[in-house]
Design an enzyme around this catalytic site. Structure first.
Site, short mmCIF file in Angstrom:
data_model
loop_
_atom_site.label_atom_id
_atom_site.label_comp_id
_atom_site.label_asym_id
_atom_site.label_seq_id
_atom_site.Cartn_x
_atom_site.Cartn_y
_atom_site.Cartn_z
N HIS A 55 57.47 19.70 -44.40
CA HIS A 55 57.50 20.17 -43.01
C HIS A 55 56.42 21.21 -42.74
O HIS A 55 56.53 22.00 -41.80
CB HIS A 55 58.88 20.71 -42.64
CG HIS A 55 59.95 19.65 -42.68
ND1 HIS A 55 60.19 18.82 -41.61
CD2 HIS A 55 60.80 19.26 -43.66
CE1 HIS A 55 61.16 17.98 -41.93
NE2 HIS A 55 61.54 18.22 -43.18
N ASP A 113 53.11 20.00 -42.63
CA ASP A 113 51.97 19.26 -42.09
C ASP A 113 51.87 19.40 -40.58
O ASP A 113 50.78 19.60 -40.04
CB ASP A 113 51.98 17.79 -42.52
CG ASP A 113 53.24 17.03 -42.16
OD1 ASP A 113 54.25 17.66 -41.78
OD2 ASP A 113 53.23 15.79 -42.27
N SER A 140 58.12 -10.75 -40.78
CA SER A 140 58.56 -9.73 -41.72
C SER A 140 59.42 -10.39 -42.79
O SER A 140 60.45 -11.00 -42.49
CB SER A 140 59.39 -8.65 -40.99
OG SER A 140 60.09 -7.85 -41.93
N LEU A 199 60.22 7.67 -48.69
CA LEU A 199 59.02 7.34 -49.46
C LEU A 199 57.93 6.72 -48.59
O LEU A 199 57.01 6.08 -49.08
CB LEU A 199 59.39 6.41 -50.62
CG LEU A 199 60.41 6.97 -51.60
CD1 LEU A 199 60.77 5.94 -52.66
CD2 LEU A 199 59.90 8.26 -52.25
N SER A 256 57.94 4.28 -46.17
CA SER A 256 57.82 2.83 -45.96
C SER A 256 57.16 2.52 -44.63
O SER A 256 56.35 1.58 -44.52
CB SER A 256 59.20 2.17 -46.04
OG SER A 256 60.08 2.72 -45.07
N SER A 257 57.46 3.29 -43.59
CA SER A 257 56.86 3.06 -42.27
C SER A 257 55.36 3.31 -42.30
O SER A 257 54.58 2.51 -41.78
CB SER A 257 57.52 3.95 -41.22
OG SER A 257 58.88 3.62 -41.04
N GLU A 316 52.77 6.39 -34.55
CA GLU A 316 54.10 6.92 -34.89
C GLU A 316 54.58 7.92 -33.83
O GLU A 316 55.73 7.88 -33.39
CB GLU A 316 54.03 7.60 -36.25
CG GLU A 316 55.38 8.00 -36.81
CD GLU A 316 56.05 6.90 -37.60
OE1 GLU A 316 57.21 6.60 -37.28
OE2 GLU A 316 55.43 6.35 -38.52
N ASP A 364 51.70 11.61 -44.43
CA ASP A 364 52.05 10.32 -45.00
C ASP A 364 50.91 9.32 -44.86
O ASP A 364 50.52 8.64 -45.81
CB ASP A 364 53.31 9.76 -44.33
CG ASP A 364 54.53 10.61 -44.59
OD1 ASP A 364 54.43 11.58 -45.36
OD2 ASP A 364 55.59 10.31 -44.02
N TYR A 392 64.76 15.45 -37.35
CA TYR A 392 63.35 15.72 -37.61
C TYR A 392 62.64 16.28 -36.39
O TYR A 392 61.98 17.33 -36.44
CB TYR A 392 62.66 14.44 -38.08
CG TYR A 392 61.23 14.61 -38.53
CD1 TYR A 392 60.92 14.76 -39.88
CD2 TYR A 392 60.19 14.61 -37.62
CE1 TYR A 392 59.61 14.91 -40.30
CE2 TYR A 392 58.87 14.76 -38.02
CZ TYR A 392 58.60 14.92 -39.36
OH TYR A 392 57.30 15.07 -39.76
#
Length: 401
Positions: free
Chosen positions: A36, A38, A69, A126, A128-129, A161, A173, A223
């Site tokens: 937290h 960044d 997908s 981790l 994934s997005s 995002e 990320d 978040y």
């Protein structure tokens, strides 16, 4: 998890076409320390991991986008001419957002067919997005022979995002996935985007990720609330400290001086961010000289701050950390990622890994009725195009803009 390298064959089977197929691999990431910080213009120390998302892509001769997908066993299709808003199914908004952000950047796109194979656990913290974002954008840019620096690529993915998907994440990320190097962590200044690769001299130690089994969605979890609270703290401090732009510019001494002027929970949010930036810098110094015991101590301090000051941990994750720290051979353990569930990262002696997994799993499952998942990992290469060689970035040999 499916074989990541089958996506090329799946695309050929599902979508007909004559153009070349490009296959891109994008890793997940684990943040070693610096949580937290960044989005507060601070410092982070992530590494790319050897769990990967793969994307196969092929150009079309029209403006149609078709995406399959593997994880959801669903196909979506839409036109590049209509990219303005989120749609169902929810998973489709990541590729939609990437295409929207590339168009906003002024990049002229063509229609294409894509297959996404996800080898990074979803909801585990981790990234994934972000792996999907960086993988899709790299595949599309590779198809049109358009190469760009990691910083620009990361900014485009972050915009997708933030402004399309709706998660107000920082740039960490996307940046580590775009710029990671095998065997090295990435020390990133999230304001200037200056970065250094830090060799990980682990010797007889390994990083072990432990998934709590508590999945979270950062859009619906706290978040965005935590980010807003950091902004509130910054605004309060700016009334007294005229030259600060973000919490990155504030010292602990300054925060303590003006503590009485802010609500208690805002003070604790600010305290975490300021301390965490210091922990990142101390961690870099420790890793440069191979002082793993010191780094382990800093990991533990970071977790306690996330638990007590930033309040993004949960009972299950705290239990995982407590269990880990009771096992011989564990130097450090902490929550990694945005929080509200997800994973811990543990620094464990190689000879203790098997014992660590057995003891943590048995006691955790007994107390929570959840079976944790373990991943022994190492620092991996960032995004790269398999069609141009397994070891290099797609930017090699492509035209730079």
């Amino acid at each position: 998890m499916q074989d990541l390298f089958q996506v090329k064959d799946i695309l050929a089977q599902r979508f007909t076409g004559d153009d070349k197929i490009v296959t891109v691999v994008a890793p997940g990431r684990v943040n070693l320390i610096g949580e937290h910080t960044d989005y507060n213009d601070g410092f982070v120390l992530p590494m790319a991991i050897d769990m990967q998302t793969s994307v196969a892509a092929r150009l079309r001769n029209d403006n149609l986008i078709r995406i399959y997908s593997v994880a959801f066993n669903e196909t979506i299709s839409f036109s590049l001419d209509r990219m303005g808003k989120k749609q169902n199914p929810p998973w489709s908004n990541i590729p939609r957002g990437i295409l929207w952000a590339l168009i906003c950047e002024g990049i002229k796109l063509r229609g294409c067919d894509l297959v996404i194979g996800t080898g990074v656990p979803v909801g585990a913290g981790l990234s994934s997005s972000a792996a999907v974002e960086v993988g899709i954008s790299t595949a599309i840019l590779s198809l049109i022979n358009f190469a760009m620096a990691p910083a620009r690529l990361a900014k485009i993915c972050q915009r997708a995002e933030n402004d399309f998907v709706g998660t107000q994440c920082g740039i960490m990320d996307q940046f580590i996935i775009a710029a990671g190097k095998k065997g090295q962590a990435l020390y990133l200044d999230c304001r200037s985007l200056d970065f250094q690769h830090i060799p990980l001299m682990l010797g007889d130690y390994r990083f072990v990720i432990c998934h709590s089994g508590v999945k979270r969605s950062l859009v619906t979890a706290g978040y965005n609330e935590r980010r807003f609270e950091c902004e509130q703290g910054t605004h309060i401090l700016q009334k007294r400290l005229k030259n600060i732009l973000a919490l990155r510019d504030v010292s602990i001494e300054q925060l303590e001086k003006y503590q009485s002027e802010m609500p208690e929970h805002i003070y604790r949010r600010c305290r975490h961010v300021i301390n965490e930036n210091n922990l990142v810098q101390q961690s870099v110094a420790a890793l440069r000289v191979g002082n793993l015991h010191r780094f382990g101590e800093l990991m533990i301090a970071s977790h306690y701050s996330q638990r007590d000051n930033f309040e993004v941990s949960c009972a299950e994750v705290d239990l995982l950390v407590d269990l880990a720290l009771g096992i011989k051979g564990v130097l450090g353990a902490r929550l990694t990622g945005g929080g509200f569930g997800g994973c811990t990262i543990n620094l464990v002696a190689s000879e203790s890994v098997a014992t660590f997994k057995h003891m943590v799993a048995s006691e955790y499952e007994r107390r929570t009725n959840i079976k944790p998942q373990f991943y022994t990992t190492s620092a991996a290469q960032g995004v790269h195009c398999l069609s141009m060689g397994d070891s290099g970035s797609f930017a090699e040999g492509a035209r730079h803009h």
